[in-house]
Scaffold this motif. Sequence first.
Motif, PDB file in Angstrom:
ATOM      1  N   TYR A  49       0.790  -1.223   0.000  1.00  0.00           N
ATOM      2  CA  TYR A  49       0.000   0.000   0.000  1.00  0.00           C
ATOM      3  C   TYR A  49       0.825   1.278   0.000  1.00  0.00           C
ATOM      4  N   LYS A 143     -14.726  -2.701  -4.305  1.00  0.00           N
ATOM      5  CA  LYS A 143     -13.508  -3.161  -4.955  1.00  0.00           C
ATOM      6  C   LYS A 143     -13.749  -3.632  -6.379  1.00  0.00           C
ATOM      7  N   LYS A 144     -14.858  -4.305  -6.611  1.00  0.00           N
ATOM      8  CA  LYS A 144     -15.115  -4.892  -7.925  1.00  0.00           C
ATOM      9  C   LYS A 144     -15.385  -3.839  -8.993  1.00  0.00           C
ATOM     10  N   GLY A 146     -15.189  -0.314  -8.455  1.00  0.00           N
ATOM     11  CA  GLY A 146     -14.403   0.894  -8.296  1.00  0.00           C
ATOM     12  C   GLY A 146     -15.211   2.119  -7.905  1.00  0.00           C
ATOM     13  N   THR A 177     -16.645  -6.945  -1.754  1.00  0.00           N
ATOM     14  CA  THR A 177     -15.617  -6.377  -0.897  1.00  0.00           C
ATOM     15  C   THR A 177     -15.643  -4.850  -0.937  1.00  0.00           C
ATOM     16  N   VAL A 179     -13.348  -1.479   0.246  1.00  0.00           N
ATOM     17  CA  VAL A 179     -11.996  -1.089   0.644  1.00  0.00           C
ATOM     18  C   VAL A 179     -11.878   0.436   0.664  1.00  0.00           C
ATOM     19  N   ASP A 181     -10.633   3.956  -0.722  1.00  0.00           N
ATOM     20  CA  ASP A 181     -10.459   4.316  -2.127  1.00  0.00           C
ATOM     21  C   ASP A 181      -9.200   5.136  -2.395  1.00  0.00           C
ATOM     22  N   GLN A 189      -4.921   3.417  -0.698  1.00  0.00           N
ATOM     23  CA  GLN A 189      -5.935   2.720  -1.473  1.00  0.00           C
ATOM     24  C   GLN A 189      -5.860   1.217  -1.227  1.00  0.00           C
ATOM     25  N   GLY A 190      -7.037   0.599  -1.096  1.00  0.00           N
ATOM     26  CA  GLY A 190      -7.089  -0.859  -1.046  1.00  0.00           C
ATOM     27  C   GLY A 190      -7.047  -1.480   0.334  1.00  0.00           C
ATOM     28  N   MET A 192      -8.523  -3.055   3.502  1.00  0.00           N
ATOM     29  CA  MET A 192      -9.787  -3.760   3.734  1.00  0.00           C
ATOM     30  C   MET A 192     -10.667  -3.024   4.734  1.00  0.00           C
TER      31      MET A 192
END
Length: 250
Positions: A49, A143-144, A146, A177, A179, A181, A189-190, A192
């Motif tokens: 990250y 997540k999928k 965006g 999911t 997360v 941004d 970003q990313g 969890m």
Amino acid sequence: MQQSWIAGQTAAFNSTVSGYIDEGTSYLKLKQTNEQLVAQNKQLMEQLYGKQQGNYPVFRKVHDTVGGGQIYTFVDGDIVYNSINRKDNYFTINRGRLQGVGPKMGVIAPKGIAGIVVNTTDNYALVQSVLSTNKIKINAALKKSGYFGTLSWRGENSRLMHLSDIPKYVPLKVGDTVVTDGKSAIFPQGIMIGRVAGYEVDTKTGFWDISVELSETMGNISKIYVVKNLKKAEVRKIEDTLKAAMERDD
């Protein structure tokens, strides 16, 4: 007879001491292993990250101390006090100014986000928990797809938060999911956050009202990582130029 009794007592004492030594050695080994895992986890997070995202080139000076596109580093610590049953919850960590921790730094736990630093002393910091109503808002994304929106807590359940501002035409399903941004200077970003637990259209806004089950159990965390944005001052500087321009226009 007395010698035999003394020998028996001595043997029993030695056995007991040996047991304590074995337990102490096992504890020290376990503590050492845990510390190694914490260090490895911190290093992994910086690799996953902490770097500049994207395939575009990163231009830097020869004496750039950040270097290599590094944006985030992490300070590991422990929670020494925590609450989850109030309208606005806080927890205290054993890291403060002397360890490089300051206000408005993000705090994450091993399984997901945990809060934002609000105040510090030399060796401790007070953290606003994500379980706080109208006090803390997190930029979050599916997540999928965006698509991103605002994550907040309504004080109903310590396991659930709500994601808003996602258009209702965006496809959803339970288990998706959620997360961070990365569109703020607080969290990379990313990171969890959790998974979609349910959703319905908010009749007032026309957007999705999404229930998000947190991946981290806030009442059961002990180890944390404070997120240090190495380029936060630079981001703030460019944002200040916009504010100055808007004030001139007024």
